[in-house]
Design a protein around this motif. Structure first.
Motif, short mmCIF file in Angstrom:
data_model
loop_
_atom_site.label_atom_id
_atom_site.label_comp_id
_atom_site.label_asym_id
_atom_site.label_seq_id
_atom_site.Cartn_x
_atom_site.Cartn_y
_atom_site.Cartn_z
N ALA A 161 -43.88 -40.96 38.61
CA ALA A 161 -42.57 -40.83 39.24
C ALA A 161 -42.54 -41.55 40.59
O ALA A 161 -41.56 -42.24 40.93
N LEU A 162 -43.61 -41.41 41.37
CA LEU A 162 -43.69 -42.10 42.66
C LEU A 162 -43.63 -43.62 42.48
O LEU A 162 -42.95 -44.31 43.23
N ALA A 163 -44.34 -44.12 41.47
CA ALA A 163 -44.35 -45.56 41.22
C ALA A 163 -42.96 -46.07 40.87
O ALA A 163 -42.50 -47.09 41.40
N MET A 164 -42.27 -45.37 39.99
CA MET A 164 -40.95 -45.82 39.58
C MET A 164 -39.94 -45.73 40.72
O MET A 164 -39.11 -46.62 40.91
N VAL A 165 -40.01 -44.67 41.49
CA VAL A 165 -39.07 -44.51 42.62
C VAL A 165 -39.27 -45.60 43.66
O VAL A 165 -38.31 -46.21 44.14
N THR A 166 -40.51 -45.87 44.02
CA THR A 166 -40.76 -46.88 45.05
C THR A 166 -40.40 -48.28 44.55
O THR A 166 -39.88 -49.10 45.32
N LEU A 167 -40.65 -48.56 43.28
CA LEU A 167 -40.27 -49.86 42.72
C LEU A 167 -38.77 -50.06 42.78
O LEU A 167 -38.27 -51.12 43.15
N ARG A 168 -38.01 -49.05 42.38
CA ARG A 168 -36.56 -49.17 42.37
C ARG A 168 -35.98 -49.30 43.77
O ARG A 168 -35.01 -50.02 43.99
N ARG A 169 -36.59 -48.62 44.72
CA ARG A 169 -36.11 -48.72 46.10
C ARG A 169 -36.39 -50.09 46.72
O ARG A 169 -35.75 -50.47 47.69
#
Length: 250
Positions: free
Chosen positions: A237-245
């Motif tokens: 979840a952290l990886a996906m959130v930071t990528l999208r941001r």
């Protein structure tokens, strides 16, 4: 997809830093496993040297995945991300590519450590060798997710240093290097590496380990599986959130 994997693996294997990623856990096994008299004492389906080797392999595999994935930040600084933005590769595909490459690197790291351990005192049943290898490989994947998340938070070479530092803390707190006891042992069960190392050692130790005072205790298989599963979800979840941001596309 296959072309990107090949490019990433070639760059990784040419990096002089892999000497430390692989060499450190090998050296630690030789010192704390093969060179110690207690290493030949029986433990479950093997001996203590084998269990120590699995612990060092877990650290090596996690170190390999987190360090490789965190290089995504350096790639962005070098303009590689802008090049990829011109291709059909989506954010999900980029994450998957980095994860697979990191897992392949982890497999090489584990294989080398196993190759050193086999003739230097590590003993276990054939099934324990194979199962522990598989668990080590699959269990290292969440740390690739963490490395990728860190790379997009720090956006510089600092991400690799932070990832390595966090992993070292996780290893100590997760009862990997030094046997813990009391409150520290209870706390370790909530840390990222505890479930990973518990599952990896299971084919040999079957949940049995000792405290710093030499007292034998046992953990349940479902506890290790639950811990690893929860931290996998958290890191993904952290990886996906930071990528999208950071712009949705690499």
């Amino acid at each position: 997809m296959m072309t990107m994997l090949a490019i990433d693996m070639k760059r990784t294997l040419r990096d002089p830093g892999i000497i430390f990623v692989i060499g450190v856990p090998v050296l630690m096994y030789l010192i704390f496993g093969a060179a110690q008299e207690y290493g030949q004492e029986p433990l479950g389906n093997g001996n203590i040297a084998m269990a120590v080797m699995i612990g060092m392999s877990a650290y090596g595999a996690a170190s390999a995945t987190i360090s490789l994935a965190s290089t995504a930040a350096v790639e962005r600084l070098q303009g590689w991300g802008r090049q990829l933005a011109l291709t059909p590769m989506t954010t999900g595909q980029f994450v998957r590519n980095k994860s697979i490459t990191a897992t392949l690197f982890a497999a090489i790291t584990i294989a080398i450590i196993y190759a050193v351990a086999a003739p230097t005192g590590a003993e276990a049943t054939g099934a324990a060798w194979v199962l522990s290898f598989i668990i080590l490989l699959v269990g290292a994947l969440p740390f690739a997710m963490l490395g990728l998340a860190l790379s997009y938070v720090f956006r510089s070479e600092v991400a690799t240093a932070v990832g390595s530092g966090l992993l070292l803390l996780f290893a100590f707190a997760g009862n990997l290097f030094v046997p813990l006891s009391g409150a520290l042992l209870e706390f370790s069960r909530f840390t990222p590496m505890w479930g990973y190392i518990t599952l990896a050692r299971w084919p040999v130790a079957e949940g049995t380990w000792t405290t710093s005072q030499g007292e034998v205790y046992s953990d349940e298989l479902w506890q290790g599986a639950l811990s690893l599963g929860v931290w996998t979800v958290v890191f993904a979840a952290l990886a996906m959130v930071t990528l999208r941001r950071q712009g949705a596309r690499p």
